[in-house]
Design an enzyme around this catalytic site. Structure first.
Site, PDB file in Angstrom:
ATOM      1  N   LYS A  62       5.132   4.176  -7.936  1.00  0.00           N
ATOM      2  CA  LYS A  62       5.715   5.261  -8.898  1.00  0.00           C
ATOM      3  C   LYS A  62       6.222   6.386  -7.973  1.00  0.00           C
ATOM      4  O   LYS A  62       5.464   6.791  -7.013  1.00  0.00           O
ATOM      5  CB  LYS A  62       4.693   6.043  -9.706  1.00  0.00           C
ATOM      6  CG  LYS A  62       5.182   6.959 -10.840  1.00  0.00           C
ATOM      7  CD  LYS A  62       4.333   7.218 -11.766  1.00  0.00           C
ATOM      8  CE  LYS A  62       4.972   8.538 -12.580  1.00  0.00           C
ATOM      9  NZ  LYS A  62       6.249   8.226 -13.203  1.00  0.00           N
ATOM     10  N   HIS A 110      -1.317   6.097 -11.889  1.00  0.00           N
ATOM     11  CA  HIS A 110       0.010   5.256 -11.804  1.00  0.00           C
ATOM     12  C   HIS A 110      -0.261   4.038 -10.621  1.00  0.00           C
ATOM     13  O   HIS A 110      -0.856   4.569  -9.508  1.00  0.00           O
ATOM     14  CB  HIS A 110       1.230   5.719 -12.076  1.00  0.00           C
ATOM     15  CG  HIS A 110       1.439   6.480 -13.184  1.00  0.00           C
ATOM     16  ND1 HIS A 110       1.145   7.735 -13.692  1.00  0.00           N
ATOM     17  CD2 HIS A 110       2.002   6.130 -14.474  1.00  0.00           C
ATOM     18  CE1 HIS A 110       1.588   7.843 -14.885  1.00  0.00           C
ATOM     19  NE2 HIS A 110       2.119   6.897 -15.389  1.00  0.00           N
TER      20      HIS A 110
END
Length: 241
Positions: free
Chosen positions: A134, A130
């Protein structure tokens, strides 16, 4: 639909734009800074869509209890105790929570349930990637995939490895989180067997896929009776609540 948006970050704003483009109405938006406004709201929306944060759950839960508004939650980073709240809220309204509303991920999870029944003796590793902003790791989606390959929790998740670990334990499942750049989300589950490797990968090009899936699920949710639903119940049918 008439939609109440809870959590007005990147996902909330994208849900608003997409819903308006599709002809839906937005009854209001609530963010972390004004959660107290929920207490004054009655049943003014067909559905509440929540992509806020775990800290907002008490206020959101009280709102659902008071108004009976159907709730679709995509909040990640929730504890087992917090996840249990959705079951209790099913007494007041139709409720669904999922860490990932991508239709592709829903099919991915369903496929893993079948594959793991055949390749369950293989070594299994999960890798998720990600963007560098995040907040939680591993991702909620990685946890969903872990549940799909080990629904009875018979194996031990190992979150990364370091040092002299010795031979790999057959009962473990490696779960690894990569963070960098603007990656929207990539998940790979690998089954390592004698002389062969089977892998499934899902790549998200943007957050739009999660918005599209959430709105699709919300349209189905508002037609259902009170209860706690899984995304797979809505997409594939079933009675698990």
């Amino acid at each position: 639909m008439n939609i109440l948006i809870i959590g007005y970050g990147r996902m909330g704003r994208l849900i608003e734009r997409t819903a308006l483009d599709q002809g839906d109405a937005i009854s209001g938006t609530v963010d972390i800074g004004n959660l107290g406004d929920l207490a004054a709201l009655g049943r003014t929306a067909d559905v509440a869509i929540d992509f806020s944060a775990p800290a907002a759950l008490p206020a959101v839960a009280e709102f659902v209890r008071a108004s009976g508004t159907p709730l679709l939650s995509g909040v990640t980073g929730l504890s087992p105790e917090q996840l249990a709240v959705f079951g209790e809220l099913g007494r007041y309204a139709p409720v669904v929570h999922s860490a990932n509303y991508s239709l592709g991920i829903a099919v991915f999870r369903r496929a893993l349930e079948e594959v793991s029944g055949v390749l369950g003796d293989f070594d299994i590793e999960i890798v998720e990637t990600h963007h560098n902003q995040k907040a939680d790791a591993p991702s909620g989606t990685a946890k969903l995939l872990l549940e799909a390959v080990d629904p009875r929790r018979e194996r031990t998740p190992v979150y990364g490895r370091q040092g002299i670990t010795g031979p790999r334990d057959k009962r473990e499942i490696g779960v690894h989180a990569l963070r960098g750049g603007t990656e929207a989300g990539t998940h790979t589950v690998s089954f390592f067997g004698p002389d062969e490797v089977f892998e499934i990968t899902h790549r998200a090009s943007s957050r739009q896929i999660f918005v599209n899936g959430a709105l699709h699920a919300a349209r189905e949710l508002v037609t259902l009776p009170k209860g706690r639903y899984e995304l797979r119940d809505i997409l594939f049918g079933g009675t698990d609540k």
